[in-house]
Design a protein around this motif. Sequence first.
Motif, mmCIF file in Angstrom:
data_model
loop_
_atom_site.group_PDB
_atom_site.id
_atom_site.type_symbol
_atom_site.label_atom_id
_atom_site.label_comp_id
_atom_site.label_asym_id
_atom_site.label_seq_id
_atom_site.Cartn_x
_atom_site.Cartn_y
_atom_site.Cartn_z
ATOM 1 N N ILE A 121 0.842 -1.197 0.000
ATOM 2 C CA ILE A 121 0.000 0.000 0.000
ATOM 3 C C ILE A 121 0.874 1.242 0.000
ATOM 4 N N ASP A 122 0.702 2.057 -1.030
ATOM 5 C CA ASP A 122 1.497 3.268 -1.154
ATOM 6 C C ASP A 122 0.920 4.345 -0.239
ATOM 7 N N PRO A 123 1.641 4.706 0.812
ATOM 8 C CA PRO A 123 1.081 5.668 1.783
ATOM 9 C C PRO A 123 0.915 7.077 1.201
ATOM 10 N N GLN A 124 1.589 7.359 0.119
ATOM 11 C CA GLN A 124 1.410 8.666 -0.532
ATOM 12 C C GLN A 124 0.078 8.730 -1.265
ATOM 13 N N ARG A 125 -0.408 7.581 -1.626
ATOM 14 C CA ARG A 125 -1.565 7.545 -2.518
ATOM 15 C C ARG A 125 -2.860 7.270 -1.765
ATOM 16 N N TYR A 126 -2.749 6.454 -0.736
ATOM 17 C CA TYR A 126 -3.953 6.019 -0.031
ATOM 18 C C TYR A 126 -3.941 6.504 1.410
ATOM 19 N N THR A 127 -5.121 6.840 1.898
ATOM 20 C CA THR A 127 -5.271 7.097 3.326
ATOM 21 C C THR A 127 -5.823 5.825 3.967
ATOM 22 N N ILE A 128 -5.087 5.304 4.918
ATOM 23 C CA ILE A 128 -5.538 4.080 5.583
ATOM 24 C C ILE A 128 -6.581 4.419 6.646
ATOM 25 N N LEU A 129 -7.686 3.701 6.572
ATOM 26 C CA LEU A 129 -8.734 3.821 7.591
ATOM 27 C C LEU A 129 -8.733 2.515 8.386
ATOM 28 N N PRO A 130 -8.147 2.525 9.574
ATOM 29 C CA PRO A 130 -8.108 1.283 10.360
ATOM 30 C C PRO A 130 -9.524 0.874 10.760
ATOM 31 N N ASN A 131 -9.807 -0.406 10.749
ATOM 32 C CA ASN A 131 -11.107 -0.844 11.264
ATOM 33 C C ASN A 131 -10.910 -1.835 12.395
ATOM 34 N N THR A 132 -11.960 -2.011 13.153
ATOM 35 C CA THR A 132 -11.874 -2.854 14.346
ATOM 36 C C THR A 132 -12.567 -4.205 14.108
ATOM 37 N N GLN A 175 -9.566 -0.393 22.473
ATOM 38 C CA GLN A 175 -8.133 -0.702 22.541
ATOM 39 C C GLN A 175 -7.521 -0.886 21.160
ATOM 40 N N THR A 176 -8.281 -1.506 20.277
ATOM 41 C CA THR A 176 -7.757 -1.726 18.935
ATOM 42 C C THR A 176 -7.539 -0.399 18.219
ATOM 43 N N ALA A 177 -8.505 0.504 18.348
ATOM 44 C CA ALA A 177 -8.351 1.823 17.718
ATOM 45 C C ALA A 177 -7.147 2.557 18.289
ATOM 46 N N GLN A 178 -6.991 2.477 19.600
ATOM 47 C CA GLN A 178 -5.879 3.191 20.226
ATOM 48 C C GLN A 178 -4.533 2.584 19.822
ATOM 49 N N ARG A 184 -5.474 8.996 13.078
ATOM 50 C CA ARG A 184 -6.311 8.943 14.275
ATOM 51 C C ARG A 184 -7.792 8.982 13.907
ATOM 52 N N TRP A 185 -8.167 8.068 13.062
ATOM 53 C CA TRP A 185 -9.584 7.875 12.772
ATOM 54 C C TRP A 185 -9.824 6.383 12.676
ATOM 55 N N VAL A 186 -11.080 5.985 12.727
ATOM 56 C CA VAL A 186 -11.333 4.546 12.802
ATOM 57 C C VAL A 186 -12.730 4.213 12.279
ATOM 58 N N LYS A 187 -12.752 3.153 11.482
ATOM 59 C CA LYS A 187 -14.039 2.564 11.150
ATOM 60 C C LYS A 187 -14.369 1.604 12.293
ATOM 61 N N LEU A 188 -15.375 1.978 13.037
ATOM 62 C CA LEU A 188 -15.691 1.263 14.268
ATOM 63 C C LEU A 188 -16.664 0.125 14.011
ATOM 64 N N GLU A 189 -16.211 -1.085 14.258
ATOM 65 C CA GLU A 189 -17.072 -2.261 14.178
ATOM 66 C C GLU A 189 -17.082 -2.939 15.533
ATOM 67 N N VAL A 190 -18.271 -3.129 16.085
ATOM 68 C CA VAL A 190 -18.416 -3.943 17.292
ATOM 69 C C VAL A 190 -19.467 -4.996 16.960
ATOM 70 N N ILE A 191 -18.996 -6.204 16.762
ATOM 71 C CA ILE A 191 -19.823 -7.247 16.165
ATOM 72 C C ILE A 191 -19.786 -8.521 17.002
#
Lengths: 259, 259, 259, 259
Positions: free
Chosen positions: A61-72, A83-86, A95-102
């Motif tokens: 993943i090219d960090p210049q090209r894509y913004t990574i959105l971490p998910n849980t 904790q996973t987001a942190q 410092r953003w997160v796609k929040l999944e609580v499943i």
Amino acid sequence: MDKLKIGSREFSSRLLLGTGKYRSFEEMRDSLEASGAEIITVALRRLDLSNTGQPGLLDFIDPQRYTILPNTAGCKTVQEAVQTAQLAAAMGLPRWVKLEVIPDPQYLLPDPIATLEATKILVEDGFEVLPYINADPILARYLQDVGAVTVMPLGSPIGSGQGLLNLPQIQIIIEQAQVPVVVDAGIGAPSDAALAMELGASACLINTAVAKAQNAVQMAHAMKLGVEAGRAAFQAGRIPRQVYATASSPLTGLPALGS
Amino acid sequence: MDKLKIGSREFSSRLLLGTGKYRSFEEMRDSLEASGAEIITVALRRLDLSNTGQPGLLDFIDPQRYTILPNTAGCKTVQEAVQTAQLAAAMGLPRWVKLEVIPDPQYLLPDPIATLEATKILVEDGFEVLPYINADPILARYLQDVGAVTVMPLGSPIGSGQGLLNLPQIQIIIEQAQVPVVVDAGIGAPSDAALAMELGASACLINTAVAKAQNAVQMAHAMKLGVEAGRAAFQAGRIPRQVYATASSPLTGLPALGS
Amino acid sequence: MDKLKIGSREFSSRLLLGTGKYRSFEEMRDSLEASGAEIITVALRRLDLSNTGQPGLLDFIDPQRYTILPNTAGCKTVQEAVQTAQLAAAMGLPRWVKLEVIPDPQYLLPDPIATLEATKILVEDGFEVLPYINADPILARYLQDVGAVTVMPLGSPIGSGQGLLNLPQIQIIIEQAQVPVVVDAGIGAPSDAALAMELGASACLINTAVAKAQNAVQMAHAMKLGVEAGRAAFQAGRIPRQVYATASSPLTGLPALGS
Amino acid sequence: MDKLKIGSREFSSRLLLGTGKYRSFEEMRDSLEASGAEIITVALRRLDLSNTGQPGLLDFIDPQRYTILPNTAGCKTVQEAVQTAQLAAAMGLPRWVKLEVIPDPQYLLPDPIATLEATKILVEDGFEVLPYINADPILARYLQDVGAVTVMPLGSPIGSGQGLLNLPQIQIIIEQAQVPVVVDAGIGAPSDAALAMELGASACLINTAVAKAQNAVQMAHAMKLGVEAGRAAFQAGRIPRQVYATASSPLTGLPALGS
């Protein structure tokens, strides 16, 4: 320009792509490129944080090209998700997160109570939170009120490819939202993505339908076109549906022919 | 290359566009261009054949760029339709015809008996015939057997924008057809067009949904994208629909986190 | 009284039941009874006309109670269907016929051209003809014009249990018909039958959904209720569908409570 | 016997009827009778508790025949709903409640967070609670876990008559529930009620579709039949839906005819 604004960030593409389930990292990389996506989601729990020397997901993943959105993904409780987001932020991810609580292993449906609770905690901790939810308009408003930067209602269960089964409720969410609405989960084909956008969704997040298509790279391109088609149609203002026909070729005042 | 072959002709675009109902000839011309269409349908009965010196429809259509497909809109009987097609050919238009025989003023539904009869006559007279029909698979086979170069089932009544109400029967037609299947009438938005193409339709013919959109030119472009999206997805091979979810982010063998 | 009039005959029940596919003649007999049907269809080609002394289908049908409607199931051509109907009359069965001309072995879809032709011949020969057709409103009018005593559009392919896939076209047929419209084929459950009746269909013809239910007799009773429910609702005048909610419990002018 | 058990109570009818919106108390009374309902819901806030000497709603309801289920229609907060339920019990009404907490005036969608909170409080206070919810399977499980005696997912917004828009999620709720699932809101016609029951719902609650039908009493009867039809079909075991047809009249081994 028609920009997508999520929290403090701005994007040109309205297709968010997931990084799971591809047959290889190479196929994932090529699909990302074909999709035109600028935001890509990564399950933090899938990252190999040990330093084995083997190439991993992030190497493709090219960090210049894509913004990574971490998910849980994989988190079943408020605590796990927070904790996973942190941890993602501690690793240097945005410092953003796609929040999944499943909690549900079969339909992978999100927990409304825990999602709201975790959103509150993470917003207070300075995160921009993008919660994944069932298509519940009242819950969407709660989340907006506590500071979620977008709401992400599901069209149908994750990976099911069933399209927008929750269409009428998604329409209500869009009608009432003051933050972008991103339709997430269930999109199986470009027609589904186009439909979501035609209704006024701000963006679509897709993973399985691309990664598991017979030709993932071509499907990534197809989804790009579908999202763009739907957005353009939303802006163009579609004709109303009506029960009766109306002639495409008005015929009044024409010379008589035949018979 | 992925060409659309209809009778003796070959095309790159799979979107056919109608020329009726635009607010002006200029808007029509710009919509044609935005759509990327190569085949455009013209109702012969709309052409002003008198020589008034006023600019008419044909003055806004570049014959180098577009292939005109005359249609028999407004014809209610076999005789009217056949004479209209022959008149078009006599005027020097291409010897093919989108055949409409429509006795019904309210729903504009085509006449199966008269359409079959007129197809036979016109095929024998050397025409390439593209008949507009209700989504009846048996009728579609009859037409194919008598030499129609494509079949054009309706998705829903002309101009209604209701989309593919006849979806299951259109699927059967596609499954059984040996000539291209062009979905005609009823398409209201790119999602409808994409869906038709994902099912394996060879092309879509659209008029009202473009001409009557608030911004016709932008909608023409949206439809172009929708058709291309659907075609690409058909070729890419979509995931099956399934009732249960499947996780986008496989989590087996991962380190424990949180809780 | 709310009678169903088909040609010269009059009935109280609006459920027509088929006699094929039951696990035994006894189950068939009991299902007929539970359904309340007065008209039952019998495929002439299934009747054992040889005199073997074994009990056959007709031995389980009380002729005082049921009116037999012979059908031409299995006929692929005009000639086969006409001869089959005439043979039934020659055997002493009532001079009416459910006309099926079905060349297609996979979807069992009816032939519009041959069905119209056979209807003409049989009407001239003094039959009351009930043609089975695809849901094509123009074809339905042709059949009515040549003297069919009812039209029987299919909801979905025979035995598929998919319900009313052709709903919008069936609505148009009902709106335009001057003879009773009997929805035939595809009904899988009472909800389908009720829906057809709510739209204004005059009756439903059901076979597979009863005969192949796990408990055929109970399903026959369920279908009876479904047809009656739909008919009663049609007469009662349903509420319109609307996008927004309206409170069931009007609350204006009430004393303040709580908070 | 096929009894409906809700908490400590047992019933034969699976149709619950509301008492709001009728044109007169007499029409309400006759509709209740025609419906066969045993449980009828009453909005506590509609009851005239002052002693004016005028006949009121309760004068038209035979307490020997019907069990009143008080509802908290019009309550927007936990506190309002809890107080309303407690007031109903203090008046001598049964100690159970259809719990509605609805902050949204337009779509009347229930509040998931407040509904869960109020359920907990009322269960601890000894109530049998029947919460009205959006069709969220995870929320349904939460409510079941805290002691709700049934869950009541909406089919579509109250009074909208749109039927079961949330069908797939209602199916998941039914599949996972250990308490009865009562489909509430949105049912517009008997076909909707039958469909809910065919899927395995335990009962239906209907108000507007009966009270606002052109003939309320006849529609009440139609709904009774629809619910019974769907229940019988559920027990009878319907045929599966399938794409291809299967002949109703097997024709193997028959004598040749015609042609």
